[in-house]
Scaffold this motif. Structure first.
Motif, mmCIF file in Angstrom:
data_model
loop_
_atom_site.group_PDB
_atom_site.id
_atom_site.type_symbol
_atom_site.label_atom_id
_atom_site.label_comp_id
_atom_site.label_asym_id
_atom_site.label_seq_id
_atom_site.Cartn_x
_atom_site.Cartn_y
_atom_site.Cartn_z
ATOM 1 N N CYS A 1 9.158 4.295 -12.784
ATOM 2 C CA CYS A 1 10.113 4.593 -13.852
ATOM 3 C C CYS A 1 9.731 3.690 -15.020
ATOM 4 N N GLU A 2 9.134 4.283 -16.050
ATOM 5 C CA GLU A 2 8.628 3.476 -17.161
ATOM 6 C C GLU A 2 9.765 2.843 -17.962
ATOM 7 N N ASP A 3 10.898 3.547 -18.059
ATOM 8 C CA ASP A 3 12.072 3.010 -18.775
ATOM 9 C C ASP A 3 12.495 1.659 -18.225
ATOM 10 N N LEU A 4 12.533 1.556 -16.909
ATOM 11 C CA LEU A 4 13.043 0.351 -16.251
ATOM 12 C C LEU A 4 11.928 -0.606 -15.835
ATOM 13 N N GLY A 5 10.672 -0.161 -15.906
ATOM 14 C CA GLY A 5 9.575 -0.963 -15.363
ATOM 15 C C GLY A 5 9.737 -1.151 -13.871
ATOM 16 N N LEU A 6 10.174 -0.085 -13.200
ATOM 17 C CA LEU A 6 10.493 -0.160 -11.764
ATOM 18 C C LEU A 6 9.571 0.778 -10.997
ATOM 19 N N LEU A 7 8.874 0.224 -10.001
ATOM 20 C CA LEU A 7 7.956 1.024 -9.190
ATOM 21 C C LEU A 7 8.506 1.165 -7.772
ATOM 22 N N PHE A 8 8.762 2.413 -7.357
ATOM 23 C CA PHE A 8 9.063 2.687 -5.949
ATOM 24 C C PHE A 8 7.705 2.693 -5.251
ATOM 25 N N CYS A 9 7.426 1.629 -4.500
ATOM 26 C CA CYS A 9 6.024 1.389 -4.115
ATOM 27 C C CYS A 9 5.712 1.773 -2.678
ATOM 28 N N GLY A 10 6.616 2.495 -2.007
ATOM 29 C CA GLY A 10 6.300 3.011 -0.673
ATOM 30 C C GLY A 10 5.923 1.897 0.282
ATOM 31 N N ASP A 11 4.789 2.064 0.966
ATOM 32 C CA ASP A 11 4.327 1.080 1.947
ATOM 33 C C ASP A 11 3.154 0.271 1.418
ATOM 34 N N LEU A 12 3.142 0.006 0.130
ATOM 35 C CA LEU A 12 2.093 -0.847 -0.441
ATOM 36 C C LEU A 12 2.118 -2.222 0.226
ATOM 37 N N PHE A 13 3.307 -2.713 0.532
ATOM 38 C CA PHE A 13 3.459 -3.939 1.315
ATOM 39 C C PHE A 13 4.858 -3.929 1.921
ATOM 40 N N ALA A 14 5.091 -4.856 2.857
ATOM 41 C CA ALA A 14 6.417 -5.004 3.445
ATOM 42 C C ALA A 14 6.988 -6.315 2.937
ATOM 43 N N SER A 15 8.257 -6.302 2.520
ATOM 44 C CA SER A 15 8.825 -7.436 1.788
ATOM 45 C C SER A 15 10.010 -8.037 2.541
ATOM 46 N N TYR A 16 9.739 -9.074 3.323
ATOM 47 C CA TYR A 16 10.787 -9.787 4.055
ATOM 48 C C TYR A 16 10.628 -11.288 3.820
ATOM 49 N N ARG A 17 11.261 -11.797 2.802
ATOM 50 C CA ARG A 17 11.209 -13.218 2.452
ATOM 51 C C ARG A 17 9.859 -13.838 2.771
ATOM 52 N N ARG A 18 9.849 -14.818 3.714
ATOM 53 C CA ARG A 18 8.593 -15.506 3.979
ATOM 54 C C ARG A 18 7.646 -14.683 4.839
ATOM 55 N N PHE A 19 8.142 -13.534 5.314
ATOM 56 C CA PHE A 19 7.313 -12.732 6.207
ATOM 57 C C PHE A 19 6.767 -11.489 5.516
ATOM 58 N N SER A 20 6.654 -11.563 4.206
ATOM 59 C CA SER A 20 6.077 -10.432 3.480
ATOM 60 C C SER A 20 4.616 -10.278 3.873
ATOM 61 N N HIS A 21 4.178 -9.059 3.984
ATOM 62 C CA HIS A 21 2.802 -8.840 4.443
ATOM 63 C C HIS A 21 2.316 -7.462 4.021
ATOM 64 N N ALA A 22 1.008 -7.310 3.976
ATOM 65 C CA ALA A 22 0.419 -5.985 3.799
ATOM 66 C C ALA A 22 0.656 -5.212 5.090
ATOM 67 N N PRO A 23 0.694 -3.891 5.033
ATOM 68 C CA PRO A 23 0.894 -3.128 6.272
ATOM 69 C C PRO A 23 -0.192 -3.483 7.279
ATOM 70 N N PRO A 24 0.140 -3.564 8.582
ATOM 71 C CA PRO A 24 -0.863 -3.906 9.600
ATOM 72 C C PRO A 24 -2.048 -2.946 9.567
ATOM 73 N N GLY A 25 -3.223 -3.494 9.855
ATOM 74 C CA GLY A 25 -4.456 -2.704 9.787
ATOM 75 C C GLY A 25 -4.399 -1.400 10.559
ATOM 76 N N ILE A 26 -3.703 -1.419 11.697
ATOM 77 C CA ILE A 26 -3.686 -0.190 12.507
ATOM 78 C C ILE A 26 -2.965 0.942 11.793
ATOM 79 N N LEU A 27 -2.185 0.617 10.759
ATOM 80 C CA LEU A 27 -1.422 1.663 10.062
ATOM 81 C C LEU A 27 -2.124 2.163 8.814
ATOM 82 N N ASN A 28 -3.254 1.570 8.463
ATOM 83 C CA ASN A 28 -3.888 1.918 7.194
ATOM 84 C C ASN A 28 -5.096 2.816 7.389
ATOM 85 N N SER A 29 -5.102 3.941 6.716
ATOM 86 C CA SER A 29 -6.209 4.878 6.856
ATOM 87 C C SER A 29 -7.479 4.329 6.228
ATOM 88 N N SER A 30 -7.372 3.688 5.078
ATOM 89 C CA SER A 30 -8.543 3.153 4.363
ATOM 90 C C SER A 30 -8.239 1.735 3.909
#
Ligand SMILES: [Zn+2]
Length: 223
Positions: A153-182
């Motif tokens: 949403c360019e108006d708000l500068g807000l990106l619905f980013c799907g599974d680009l990463f998982a966001s849990y405070r100190r446990f934020s991480h990229a999706p596990p390798g087994i879940l990534n096609s490329s």
């Protein structure tokens, strides 16, 4: 969080509802328990009589598309989805490399959970514009799946980013390798996302943090 945007939370994955003048639009359709939680959350917001007009998908993984066919049938909503994940919606996705583990899990899960294949009404490609809510632009962020797409949403500068990463405070991480096609494309997609003019991001896997906090975690993760 914008007032006309709701996050529907279930333990494993969340998804989003946008309210426009003519009704509601879903960004992804959730997983087990998603439909019940959707109805409860809409009722609490007094949005239960708003018609669901469309369902827009970030990618074809089962925890985002399990309920899509049923919601579309019940509400008459159209479905828009990234073209490169077409085989996922048809229930025929092929997984490469380590992501074959994800394929095996989905192979077990689909019949168990009653996944219904579906054909989107509109195919989404990079740069496509969706004329709803405050306007959304599709941003192709491949790696997690070939078609994985965020919605900006360019108006708000807000990106619905799907599974680009998982966001849990100190446990934020990229999706596990087994879940990534490329996996080799994941990093490029993280860089591309951050090159956008952003005030915040909303991931599907994440806690109650504000969009700005989620964006801060994404930036930390990429350093
Ligand atoms: Zn996924």
């Amino acid at each position: 969080m914008p007032p006309d945007c709701l996050r529907i939370r279930t333990p494993w994955v969340g998804f989003h509802v946008l309210k426009d003048a003519d009704g509601l639009y879903l960004l992804d359709g959730g997983f087990i328990g998603g439909v019940g939680r959707l109805k409860a959350t809409l009722a609490r917001q007094h949005w239960q009589n708003e018609r669901i007009r469309g369902i827009i998908l970030t990618h074809g993984h089962l925890d985002h598309i399990l309920n899509v066919a049923a919601i579309a049938r019940e509400t008459g909503a159209w479905i828009a989805a990234p073209r490169q994940d077409a085989a996922h919606y048809a229930g025929r996705a092929e997984y490469r490399g380590w992501s074959r583990v994800a394929g095996l899990l989905e192979g077990v899960g689909k019949p168990l959970l009653g996944f219904e294949p579906f054909t989107p009404d509109r195919w989404i490609g990079d740069g496509d514009r969706l004329d709803l809510w405050k306007g959304l632009r599709a941003v192709h962020l491949p790696g997690h799946t070939d078609g994985h797409t965020g919605y900006l949403c360019e108006d708000l500068g807000l990106l619905f980013c799907g599974d680009l990463f998982a966001s849990y405070r100190r446990f934020s991480h990229a999706p596990p390798g087994i879940l990534n096609s490329s996996p080799e494309l994941m990093r490029l997609s993280m860089i591309r996302a951050q090159s956008l003019d952003l005030n915040g991001v909303l991931p599907n896997h994440g806690d109650e943090a504000s969009p700005a906090e989620h964006l801060g975690r994404l930036r930390n993760l990429s350093h």
